[in-house]
Design a protein around this motif. Sequence first.
Motif, PDB file in Angstrom:
ATOM      1  N   GLY A  27      20.852  80.427  27.336  1.00 48.03           N
ATOM      2  CA  GLY A  27      21.050  81.820  26.841  1.00 48.03           C
ATOM      3  C   GLY A  27      22.304  82.530  27.119  1.00 48.03           C
ATOM      4  N   SER A  28      23.265  82.006  27.889  1.00 47.53           N
ATOM      5  CA  SER A  28      24.193  82.635  28.296  1.00 47.53           C
ATOM      6  C   SER A  28      25.220  82.343  27.161  1.00 47.53           C
ATOM      7  CB  SER A  28      24.853  82.096  29.744  1.00 47.53           C
ATOM      8  OG  SER A  28      25.412  80.893  29.607  1.00 47.53           O
ATOM      9  N   MET A  29      25.137  81.644  26.151  1.00 45.03           N
ATOM     10  CA  MET A  29      26.144  81.041  25.192  1.00 45.03           C
ATOM     11  C   MET A  29      26.632  82.115  24.293  1.00 45.03           C
ATOM     12  SD  MET A  29      25.924  77.978  22.440  1.00 45.03           S
ATOM     13  CE  MET A  29      24.533  77.440  23.165  1.00 45.03           C
ATOM     14  N   LEU A  34      27.887  79.128  19.607  1.00 44.91           N
ATOM     15  CA  LEU A  34      26.698  78.487  18.930  1.00 44.91           C
ATOM     16  C   LEU A  34      26.937  78.064  17.476  1.00 44.91           C
ATOM     17  CD1 LEU A  34      23.747  77.642  18.957  1.00 44.91           C
ATOM     18  CD2 LEU A  34      23.076  80.080  18.289  1.00 44.91           C
ATOM     19  N   LEU A  35      27.815  79.007  16.843  1.00 42.53           N
ATOM     20  CA  LEU A  35      28.036  78.565  15.410  1.00 42.53           C
ATOM     21  C   LEU A  35      29.039  77.590  15.402  1.00 42.53           C
ATOM     22  CD1 LEU A  35      28.608  82.278  14.010  1.00 42.53           C
ATOM     23  CD2 LEU A  35      26.322  81.063  13.671  1.00 42.53           C
ATOM     24  N   GLU A  36      29.989  77.381  16.111  1.00 44.12           N
ATOM     25  CA  GLU A  36      31.097  76.344  16.382  1.00 44.12           C
ATOM     26  C   GLU A  36      30.161  74.977  16.460  1.00 44.12           C
ATOM     27  OE1 GLU A  36      34.501  77.056  18.383  1.00 44.12           O
ATOM     28  OE2 GLU A  36      34.647  79.054  17.529  1.00 44.12           O
ATOM     29  N   TYR A  41      27.913  69.633  14.854  1.00 40.77           N
ATOM     30  CA  TYR A  41      26.734  68.792  14.941  1.00 40.77           C
ATOM     31  C   TYR A  41      25.740  68.699  13.769  1.00 40.77           C
ATOM     32  CZ  TYR A  41      28.058  68.199  19.729  1.00 40.77           C
ATOM     33  OH  TYR A  41      28.717  67.753  20.949  1.00 40.77           O
ATOM     34  N   GLY A  42      26.244  69.683  12.783  1.00 42.97           N
ATOM     35  CA  GLY A  42      25.128  69.739  11.630  1.00 42.97           C
ATOM     36  C   GLY A  42      24.140  70.157  11.904  1.00 42.97           C
ATOM     37  N   VAL A  43      23.785  71.064  12.795  1.00 42.78           N
ATOM     38  CA  VAL A  43      22.523  71.708  13.154  1.00 42.78           C
ATOM     39  C   VAL A  43      22.461  73.122  12.454  1.00 42.78           C
ATOM     40  CG1 VAL A  43      21.257  72.863  15.020  1.00 42.78           C
ATOM     41  CG2 VAL A  43      22.473  70.882  15.400  1.00 42.78           C
ATOM     42  N   HIS A  44      21.249  73.146  11.318  1.00 43.45           N
ATOM     43  CA  HIS A  44      20.901  74.126  10.550  1.00 43.45           C
ATOM     44  C   HIS A  44      20.447  75.216  11.596  1.00 43.45           C
ATOM     45  CE1 HIS A  44      19.731  76.908   7.493  1.00 43.45           C
ATOM     46  NE2 HIS A  44      18.472  76.925   8.075  1.00 43.45           N
ATOM     47  N   ASP A  84      30.735  70.368  25.803  1.00 46.65           N
ATOM     48  CA  ASP A  84      29.917  71.365  25.334  1.00 46.65           C
ATOM     49  C   ASP A  84      29.493  72.197  26.540  1.00 46.65           C
ATOM     50  OD1 ASP A  84      30.241  70.480  23.067  1.00 46.65           O
ATOM     51  OD2 ASP A  84      28.343  69.513  22.821  1.00 46.65           O
ATOM     52  N   ILE A  85      28.857  71.416  27.525  1.00 48.98           N
ATOM     53  CA  ILE A  85      28.564  72.070  28.942  1.00 48.98           C
ATOM     54  C   ILE A  85      29.755  72.765  29.535  1.00 48.98           C
ATOM     55  CG2 ILE A  85      27.515  71.615  30.861  1.00 48.98           C
ATOM     56  CD1 ILE A  85      25.365  71.133  28.701  1.00 48.98           C
ATOM     57  N   GLN A  86      30.717  72.137  29.577  1.00 50.29           N
ATOM     58  CA  GLN A  86      31.990  72.707  30.313  1.00 50.29           C
ATOM     59  C   GLN A  86      32.479  74.222  29.593  1.00 50.29           C
ATOM     60  OE1 GLN A  86      34.502  69.368  29.908  1.00 50.29           O
ATOM     61  NE2 GLN A  86      33.487  68.102  31.405  1.00 50.29           N
ATOM     62  N   ARG A  87      32.519  74.022  28.137  1.00 48.92           N
ATOM     63  CA  ARG A  87      32.790  75.143  27.517  1.00 48.92           C
ATOM     64  C   ARG A  87      31.637  76.429  27.817  1.00 48.92           C
ATOM     65  NH1 ARG A  87      33.536  75.792  20.925  1.00 48.92           N
ATOM     66  NH2 ARG A  87      34.027  78.137  20.996  1.00 48.92           N
TER      67      ARG A  87
END
Length: 345
Positions: A27-29, A34-36, A41-44, A84-87
């Motif tokens: 939730g902190s993202m 998130l869009l990037e 990863y091709g997530v819709h 991803d976690i680091q970012r």
Amino acid sequence: MRQDLRMESVRDVRLLPKAHLHLHFTGSMRSDTLLELADKYGVHLPEALSSGEPPKLRATDERGWFRFQRLYDIARSCLRAPEDIQRLVREAAEEDVRDGSGWLEIQVDPTSYAPRLGGLIPALEIILDAVETASKETGLGMRVLVAANRMKHPLDARTLARLAVRYADRGVVGFGLSNDERRGLARDFDRAFEIAREGGLLAAPHGGELSGPSSVRDCLDDLRAARVGHGVRAAEDPRLMRKLAERGVTCEVCPSSNVALGVYEKPGDVPLRTLWDAGVPIALGADDPLLFGSRLAAQYELVREHHGFTDAELAELARQSVRGSAAPEPVRAGLLRGIDDWLAG
């Protein structure tokens, strides 16, 4: 009167030193992140997550909570690699520093990330490494609160509590219990919290947002909470507020999420003044900025705008957040001096 209060409240709340005690991991993202990651990863993503605007939420019924949880799970599915976690952690730290936070305790259930990160222990180690690195890079004091999921079996919570204690010397400072507080009994998780407390961890379960005062009381009586995630519904029970005040139990109040989830209709309805007047310690938190659209400083602005808190009162809220934290004494002392300087300035 309101105009007079506004004229007095001229200091920038982003410059007010404070501690942030209620921020969930995914939730902190940032929305752009998130869009990037979704594209990577091709997530819709549903429009509620891809529009750039906070989704319309209301979680006071089961259908609404399911929708909220589904959006959260979709966002979490975009965190698949250590980088991803680091970012995420680095950006969360940068946002907190921008909002004046000098101490952040970010909350995470590592079991949710374990399948993509090589297992439970590797997942927690990756998270802790990311927190350590981000703390060094940004100068933000940063630690982890491991949270069990009350939708899962209490034995899972005991496993997490033992793991959290094992990593207490690597940056884990507390143990929580999250997800829909209307499900499961707090006392079912009493052994997990006993393990955590015996290991020196601070007990900080969720209660008193979607459920009423009884859920806060259960956190105190069954889990011996030192802090309560949300806890805002305690305002409905004067005797309970007295208990919180007498014990010095901090409520991690997240006004924006209270309104976004439909617990209260508008910001002015959140009973902050009731808790404040009863002497209940309060630490303002952003909860899930990705879904609720505002971060830490915005919570202080909300309290100023809709509840008429003066700068002196905002400073005391910041002090209460510091006192309720697990920050070491030198960090606390530095933040408290900074609060005094902000008010004097």
